[in-house]
Design an enzyme around this catalytic site. Sequence first.
Site, PDB file in Angstrom:
ATOM      1  N   ASP A  38     -43.888 -73.290   5.695  1.00  0.00           N
ATOM      2  CA  ASP A  38     -44.208 -73.410   7.323  1.00  0.00           C
ATOM      3  C   ASP A  38     -44.278 -72.162   8.016  1.00  0.00           C
ATOM      4  O   ASP A  38     -44.386 -72.272   9.396  1.00  0.00           O
ATOM      5  CB  ASP A  38     -43.385 -74.623   7.663  1.00  0.00           C
ATOM      6  CG  ASP A  38     -43.783 -76.062   6.979  1.00  0.00           C
ATOM      7  OD1 ASP A  38     -44.656 -76.233   6.426  1.00  0.00           O
ATOM      8  OD2 ASP A  38     -42.739 -76.818   7.088  1.00  0.00           O
ATOM      9  N   HIS A 242     -39.359 -44.477  -0.752  1.00  0.00           N
ATOM     10  CA  HIS A 242     -39.776 -45.558  -0.063  1.00  0.00           C
ATOM     11  C   HIS A 242     -38.692 -46.534   0.413  1.00  0.00           C
ATOM     12  O   HIS A 242     -38.794 -47.966   0.133  1.00  0.00           O
ATOM     13  CB  HIS A 242     -41.163 -46.383  -0.590  1.00  0.00           C
ATOM     14  CG  HIS A 242     -42.256 -45.697  -0.596  1.00  0.00           C
ATOM     15  ND1 HIS A 242     -43.315 -45.993  -1.578  1.00  0.00           N
ATOM     16  CD2 HIS A 242     -42.921 -44.558  -0.038  1.00  0.00           C
ATOM     17  CE1 HIS A 242     -44.209 -45.131  -1.364  1.00  0.00           C
ATOM     18  NE2 HIS A 242     -44.131 -44.262  -0.264  1.00  0.00           N
ATOM     19  N   ASP A 259     -38.762 -42.578   8.740  1.00  0.00           N
ATOM     20  CA  ASP A 259     -40.226 -42.418   8.468  1.00  0.00           C
ATOM     21  C   ASP A 259     -40.618 -43.904   9.242  1.00  0.00           C
ATOM     22  O   ASP A 259     -40.519 -44.780   8.733  1.00  0.00           O
ATOM     23  CB  ASP A 259     -40.486 -42.406   7.411  1.00  0.00           C
ATOM     24  CG  ASP A 259     -41.857 -42.054   6.995  1.00  0.00           C
ATOM     25  OD1 ASP A 259     -42.793 -42.413   8.079  1.00  0.00           O
ATOM     26  OD2 ASP A 259     -42.387 -41.925   5.656  1.00  0.00           O
ATOM     27  N   ASP A 270     -47.536 -41.861  12.527  1.00  0.00           N
ATOM     28  CA  ASP A 270     -47.081 -41.996  11.180  1.00  0.00           C
ATOM     29  C   ASP A 270     -46.110 -40.642  11.697  1.00  0.00           C
ATOM     30  O   ASP A 270     -46.699 -39.273  11.647  1.00  0.00           O
ATOM     31  CB  ASP A 270     -47.708 -41.672  10.170  1.00  0.00           C
ATOM     32  CG  ASP A 270     -47.091 -41.837   8.795  1.00  0.00           C
ATOM     33  OD1 ASP A 270     -45.791 -42.029   8.999  1.00  0.00           O
ATOM     34  OD2 ASP A 270     -47.487 -41.687   7.666  1.00  0.00           O
ATOM     35  N   HIS A 353     -51.989 -37.329   4.250  1.00  0.00           N
ATOM     36  CA  HIS A 353     -53.114 -38.596   3.806  1.00  0.00           C
ATOM     37  C   HIS A 353     -53.883 -38.551   5.183  1.00  0.00           C
ATOM     38  O   HIS A 353     -53.265 -38.373   6.324  1.00  0.00           O
ATOM     39  CB  HIS A 353     -52.250 -39.754   3.376  1.00  0.00           C
ATOM     40  CG  HIS A 353     -51.310 -40.257   4.385  1.00  0.00           C
ATOM     41  ND1 HIS A 353     -51.371 -41.202   5.578  1.00  0.00           N
ATOM     42  CD2 HIS A 353     -50.041 -40.233   4.117  1.00  0.00           C
ATOM     43  CE1 HIS A 353     -50.436 -41.409   6.146  1.00  0.00           C
ATOM     44  NE2 HIS A 353     -49.377 -40.904   5.144  1.00  0.00           N
ATOM     45  N   HIS A 360     -52.582 -45.426   5.883  1.00  0.00           N
ATOM     46  CA  HIS A 360     -52.985 -44.672   4.798  1.00  0.00           C
ATOM     47  C   HIS A 360     -54.372 -44.922   4.710  1.00  0.00           C
ATOM     48  O   HIS A 360     -55.162 -46.123   4.176  1.00  0.00           O
ATOM     49  CB  HIS A 360     -52.338 -44.890   3.365  1.00  0.00           C
ATOM     50  CG  HIS A 360     -51.067 -44.155   3.063  1.00  0.00           C
ATOM     51  ND1 HIS A 360     -50.938 -43.413   2.083  1.00  0.00           N
ATOM     52  CD2 HIS A 360     -49.890 -44.241   3.900  1.00  0.00           C
ATOM     53  CE1 HIS A 360     -49.730 -42.927   1.865  1.00  0.00           C
ATOM     54  NE2 HIS A 360     -49.240 -43.568   3.064  1.00  0.00           N
ATOM     55  N   GLU A 383     -46.649 -33.743   5.819  1.00  0.00           N
ATOM     56  CA  GLU A 383     -45.333 -34.339   5.523  1.00  0.00           C
ATOM     57  C   GLU A 383     -44.691 -33.621   4.520  1.00  0.00           C
ATOM     58  O   GLU A 383     -44.421 -34.349   3.434  1.00  0.00           O
ATOM     59  CB  GLU A 383     -45.371 -35.899   5.583  1.00  0.00           C
ATOM     60  CG  GLU A 383     -46.477 -36.133   4.623  1.00  0.00           C
ATOM     61  CD  GLU A 383     -46.459 -37.812   4.575  1.00  0.00           C
ATOM     62  OE1 GLU A 383     -45.599 -38.365   4.159  1.00  0.00           O
ATOM     63  OE2 GLU A 383     -47.352 -38.373   5.084  1.00  0.00           O
ATOM     64  N   TYR A 387     -35.827 -33.152  -1.919  1.00  0.00           N
ATOM     65  CA  TYR A 387     -35.050 -34.311  -2.163  1.00  0.00           C
ATOM     66  C   TYR A 387     -34.205 -33.873  -3.350  1.00  0.00           C
ATOM     67  O   TYR A 387     -34.790 -33.792  -4.314  1.00  0.00           O
ATOM     68  CB  TYR A 387     -35.955 -35.525  -2.300  1.00  0.00           C
ATOM     69  CG  TYR A 387     -36.921 -35.834  -1.538  1.00  0.00           C
ATOM     70  CD1 TYR A 387     -36.793 -36.659  -0.113  1.00  0.00           C
ATOM     71  CD2 TYR A 387     -38.389 -35.408  -1.414  1.00  0.00           C
ATOM     72  CE1 TYR A 387     -37.900 -36.764   0.698  1.00  0.00           C
ATOM     73  CE2 TYR A 387     -39.240 -35.737  -0.804  1.00  0.00           C
ATOM     74  CZ  TYR A 387     -39.040 -36.073   0.320  1.00  0.00           C
ATOM     75  OH  TYR A 387     -40.068 -36.628   1.257  1.00  0.00           O
ATOM     76  N   ARG A 405     -37.523 -34.778   5.071  1.00  0.00           N
ATOM     77  CA  ARG A 405     -38.990 -34.927   5.235  1.00  0.00           C
ATOM     78  C   ARG A 405     -39.354 -34.674   6.595  1.00  0.00           C
ATOM     79  O   ARG A 405     -38.568 -35.168   7.465  1.00  0.00           O
ATOM     80  CB  ARG A 405     -39.529 -36.330   4.755  1.00  0.00           C
ATOM     81  CG  ARG A 405     -41.092 -36.135   4.773  1.00  0.00           C
ATOM     82  CD  ARG A 405     -41.757 -37.151   3.774  1.00  0.00           C
ATOM     83  NE  ARG A 405     -41.484 -38.474   4.360  1.00  0.00           N
ATOM     84  CZ  ARG A 405     -40.466 -39.361   3.876  1.00  0.00           C
ATOM     85  NH1 ARG A 405     -40.073 -38.903   2.731  1.00  0.00           N
ATOM     86  NH2 ARG A 405     -40.342 -40.599   4.188  1.00  0.00           N
TER      87      ARG A 405
END
Length: 437
Positions: A38, A242, A259, A270, A353, A360, A383, A387, A405
Amino acid sequence: MKLSQADFKQRRDLLAQHIGSNSIAIIATRAEMYRNRDADYKYRADSSFYYLTGFAEPEAVAVIETFAEGEEYSYSLFCRERNREMEIWNGYRAGIDGAIEIYDADEAYAIDLLDEEIIDKLLNKKRFYYRIGQNAEFDARVSQWIQKADAQQRRGGAPAEMIQLDRIIDEMRLKKSAQEIELMQIASNISAEAHTRAMQSVKPEMMEYALEAELNYIFGKNGCVPAYNSIVGGGENACILHYVENNKPLKDGDLVLIDAACEYEFYASDITRTFPVNGKFSPEQKALYNIVLDAQLAAIDATRIGNHYKYPHEVAVKILTQGLVDLGLLSGNVDELVESEAFRQFFMHGTGHWLGMDVHDVGAYKHGEDWRAYEAGMVVTVEPGLYVAPDDETVDAKWRGIGIRIEDDVLVTENGPLVLTKNVVKTVEEIEQLMAN
């Protein structure tokens, strides 16, 4: 600030020129998305559909028809009819009259009549422009329309050519107008304010989701929504590109990578910033951070008219690799390490990007086999990052679990790159000073 119906009409005018005489273009918005029992996700119109129409309701299809050379084109909008009971439950609808009076359609029809009315519009057209492959269910309906139109050969039949409409719209969307840039600047300013608040609010043992809430407060206060799922990764979570769980405590001595950015009037920003939870960079964190910052500043400077799309990435990679060699995380000749992509152990994504209505955004990155050159009006993210995986035993333990980053939104102009997101600090000194106040 909002775009006007004149802005949307100007886009339809240009599309009509692109498709040529005696042609038809059909574009549907996206469907509502089911979340759980719902409940649907809050509706957001398809970007390309909205780009041409300014119409934000679901269950809508726009049709652009051109006729003989020199004749005016026709814009039709199929949409939901007014329905008092449904509007009480789910909100007001423009309806057929509103499609004409508010959204400047030449003709408007109930969406339920689409399958019936579209056949006559397809008949005797030379070319049919359609977003092939966007939605399997809608593709099947289009196939049925073509079959029905083909069956009426005495009236001209179906168009002889079907052409991918996205090729045209994507290129139209790639270079931003002055009005679009203004919207993106507003989104960037709001997002910068949110990142500043996050730097001033963070403290050890705070939960990642609590820091995310500080961002969302600024977005919501300004009438915005997140442009994408926010990443708030403390410590080794910053090494997950991510990471969106945002459910761990932030530890004293760790960095936190955020991010996150908002969407304002259908236009995205972004931003990524990385900063110490306790307000002070350790020597190792500072050393890696300054390499990333040097790479980012050089890549931004390389985002200029005439340079090809991948050039800023190449500039960033060389600086990152040299820095890794200087710190002893890589060894060897820098040019050879770049050639062999040894840097991918620590930097495994691209440097940017396209950015616009989608985070994107659309637009080809190449012309044929060649990277396309930057042109005025394009907006791109820059960017770079580093890492060091927490289980990477090829490096000294003091480097492990550090993820960094730094990301900004850059408008390409005749006068060089313009950083839309400059309102949020990013040098070590600026960050530490802000967090100390």
